[in-house]
Design a protein around this motif. Structure first.
Motif, PDB file in Angstrom:
ATOM      1  N   ALA A  56     -13.531  59.612  68.256  1.00 41.77           N
ATOM      2  CA  ALA A  56     -12.155  59.211  68.544  1.00 41.77           C
ATOM      3  C   ALA A  56     -11.207  60.394  68.352  1.00 41.77           C
ATOM      4  CB  ALA A  56     -11.743  58.045  67.638  1.00 41.77           C
ATOM      5  N   GLY A  57     -11.448  61.192  67.330  1.00 36.97           N
ATOM      6  CA  GLY A  57     -10.639  62.392  67.125  1.00 36.97           C
ATOM      7  C   GLY A  57     -10.808  63.393  68.252  1.00 36.97           C
ATOM      8  N   ALA A  58     -12.024  63.501  68.784  1.00 40.09           N
ATOM      9  CA  ALA A  58     -12.262  64.407  69.903  1.00 40.09           C
ATOM     10  C   ALA A  58     -11.498  63.964  71.143  1.00 40.09           C
ATOM     11  CB  ALA A  58     -13.753  64.477  70.211  1.00 40.09           C
ATOM     12  N   VAL A  59     -11.491  62.676  71.399  1.00 41.86           N
ATOM     13  CA  VAL A  59     -10.749  62.156  72.549  1.00 41.86           C
ATOM     14  C   VAL A  59      -9.253  62.384  72.361  1.00 41.86           C
ATOM     15  CG1 VAL A  59     -10.129  60.022  73.758  1.00 41.86           C
ATOM     16  CG2 VAL A  59     -12.517  60.483  73.171  1.00 41.86           C
ATOM     17  N   LEU A  60      -8.752  62.146  71.167  1.00 41.71           N
ATOM     18  CA  LEU A  60      -7.340  62.333  70.887  1.00 41.71           C
ATOM     19  C   LEU A  60      -6.932  63.797  71.025  1.00 41.71           C
ATOM     20  CD1 LEU A  60      -4.666  61.079  69.880  1.00 41.71           C
ATOM     21  CD2 LEU A  60      -5.408  61.670  67.584  1.00 41.71           C
ATOM     22  N   MET A  61      -7.704  64.707  70.447  1.00 41.67           N
ATOM     23  CA  MET A  61      -7.374  66.128  70.537  1.00 41.67           C
ATOM     24  C   MET A  61      -7.450  66.630  71.972  1.00 41.67           C
ATOM     25  SD  MET A  61      -6.449  67.529  67.715  1.00 41.67           S
ATOM     26  CE  MET A  61      -6.749  69.261  67.978  1.00 41.67           C
ATOM     27  N   SER A  62      -8.451  66.190  72.707  1.00 38.12           N
ATOM     28  CA  SER A  62      -8.571  66.601  74.107  1.00 38.12           C
ATOM     29  C   SER A  62      -7.382  66.094  74.913  1.00 38.12           C
ATOM     30  CB  SER A  62      -9.873  66.082  74.709  1.00 38.12           C
ATOM     31  OG  SER A  62     -10.966  66.638  74.040  1.00 38.12           O
ATOM     32  N   GLY A  63      -6.949  64.874  74.640  1.00 41.82           N
ATOM     33  CA  GLY A  63      -5.783  64.331  75.335  1.00 41.82           C
ATOM     34  C   GLY A  63      -4.507  65.072  74.980  1.00 41.82           C
ATOM     35  N   LEU A  64      -4.366  65.425  73.698  1.00 45.39           N
ATOM     36  CA  LEU A  64      -3.172  66.150  73.276  1.00 45.39           C
ATOM     37  C   LEU A  64      -3.096  67.538  73.906  1.00 45.39           C
ATOM     38  CD1 LEU A  64      -2.966  65.222  69.493  1.00 45.39           C
ATOM     39  CD2 LEU A  64      -1.477  64.441  71.333  1.00 45.39           C
ATOM     40  N   VAL A  67      -2.974  66.759  78.410  1.00 39.89           N
ATOM     41  CA  VAL A  67      -1.779  66.172  79.027  1.00 39.89           C
ATOM     42  C   VAL A  67      -0.668  67.212  79.216  1.00 39.89           C
ATOM     43  CG1 VAL A  67       0.067  64.487  78.672  1.00 39.89           C
ATOM     44  CG2 VAL A  67      -2.303  63.822  78.333  1.00 39.89           C
ATOM     45  N   PRO A  68      -0.276  67.996  78.210  1.00 43.19           N
ATOM     46  CA  PRO A  68       0.770  69.005  78.459  1.00 43.19           C
ATOM     47  C   PRO A  68       0.346  70.074  79.471  1.00 43.19           C
ATOM     48  CG  PRO A  68       0.501  68.663  76.112  1.00 43.19           C
ATOM     49  CD  PRO A  68      -0.608  67.934  76.792  1.00 43.19           C
ATOM     50  N   LEU A  69      -0.915  70.463  79.425  1.00 50.16           N
ATOM     51  CA  LEU A  69      -1.374  71.460  80.388  1.00 50.16           C
ATOM     52  C   LEU A  69      -1.362  70.911  81.806  1.00 50.16           C
ATOM     53  CD1 LEU A  69      -4.293  73.159  78.461  1.00 50.16           C
ATOM     54  CD2 LEU A  69      -2.017  74.059  78.923  1.00 50.16           C
ATOM     55  N   THR A  70      -1.730  69.652  81.969  1.00 58.35           N
ATOM     56  CA  THR A  70      -1.709  69.031  83.300  1.00 58.35           C
ATOM     57  C   THR A  70      -0.280  68.896  83.795  1.00 58.35           C
ATOM     58  OG1 THR A  70      -3.712  67.818  82.728  1.00 58.35           O
ATOM     59  CG2 THR A  70      -2.452  67.015  84.620  1.00 58.35           C
ATOM     60  N   ARG A  71       0.623  68.491  82.939  1.00 57.64           N
ATOM     61  CA  ARG A  71       2.034  68.376  83.344  1.00 57.64           C
ATOM     62  C   ARG A  71       2.591  69.737  83.767  1.00 57.64           C
ATOM     63  NH1 ARG A  71       4.722  64.440  78.792  1.00 57.64           N
ATOM     64  NH2 ARG A  71       3.754  62.520  79.532  1.00 57.64           N
ATOM     65  N   ARG A  72       2.261  70.756  83.002  1.00 55.33           N
ATOM     66  CA  ARG A  72       2.746  72.098  83.333  1.00 55.33           C
ATOM     67  C   ARG A  72       2.178  72.557  84.669  1.00 55.33           C
ATOM     68  NH1 ARG A  72       2.049  77.451  79.557  1.00 55.33           N
ATOM     69  NH2 ARG A  72       3.240  78.829  80.892  1.00 55.33           N
ATOM     70  N   PHE A  73       0.898  72.304  84.889  1.00 53.52           N
ATOM     71  CA  PHE A  73       0.272  72.703  86.150  1.00 53.52           C
ATOM     72  C   PHE A  73       0.903  71.948  87.325  1.00 53.52           C
ATOM     73  CE2 PHE A  73      -2.947  71.869  89.409  1.00 53.52           C
ATOM     74  CZ  PHE A  73      -3.163  73.159  89.826  1.00 53.52           C
ATOM     75  N   LEU A  74       1.152  70.664  87.161  1.00 51.78           N
ATOM     76  CA  LEU A  74       1.730  69.875  88.265  1.00 51.78           C
ATOM     77  C   LEU A  74       3.177  70.298  88.547  1.00 51.78           C
ATOM     78  CD1 LEU A  74       0.253  66.344  87.544  1.00 51.78           C
ATOM     79  CD2 LEU A  74      -0.372  67.946  89.360  1.00 51.78           C
ATOM     80  N   ARG A  75       3.917  70.677  87.516  1.00 54.72           N
ATOM     81  CA  ARG A  75       5.295  71.145  87.746  1.00 54.72           C
ATOM     82  C   ARG A  75       5.293  72.447  88.515  1.00 54.72           C
ATOM     83  NH1 ARG A  75       7.619  69.931  81.825  1.00 54.72           N
ATOM     84  NH2 ARG A  75       7.863  67.688  82.077  1.00 54.72           N
TER      85      ARG A  75
END
Length: 78
Positions: A56-64, A67-75
């Motif tokens: 669960a910690g791995a999923v949370l850290m990967s999401g954290l 998500v910001p990297l994906t948002r930055r790439f899409l912008r």
């Protein structure tokens, strides 16, 4: 040949969490942000509850991280 060398060079950070197994406990947390370390710690957990918590910690850290990297790439792409 150069492409293979570059691929191997970019793969080296994935092996860093293996070093955390041989370090003392406070220094081990330096590798906590690396997502592959969470998968390794979950695999080496001794109890089923500990493995679930690490997964669960791995999923949370990967999401954290993702998500910001994906948002930055899409912008930048638009």
């Amino acid at each position: 040949m150069q492409g293979v060398a570059v691929m191997k060079m970019f793969g080296l950070p994935l092996y860093l969490p293996l070093a955390s197994w041989f370090l003392v406990d406070p220094l081990r947390w330096l590798f906590a942000p690396v997502p592959s370390s969470w998968a390794m710690w979950a695999m080496w957990a001794t109890t089923p509850g500990g493995a679930a918590l690490m997964a669960a910690g791995a999923v949370l850290m990967s999401g954290l991280v993702a998500v910001p990297l994906t948002r930055r790439f899409l912008r930048r792409a638009t």
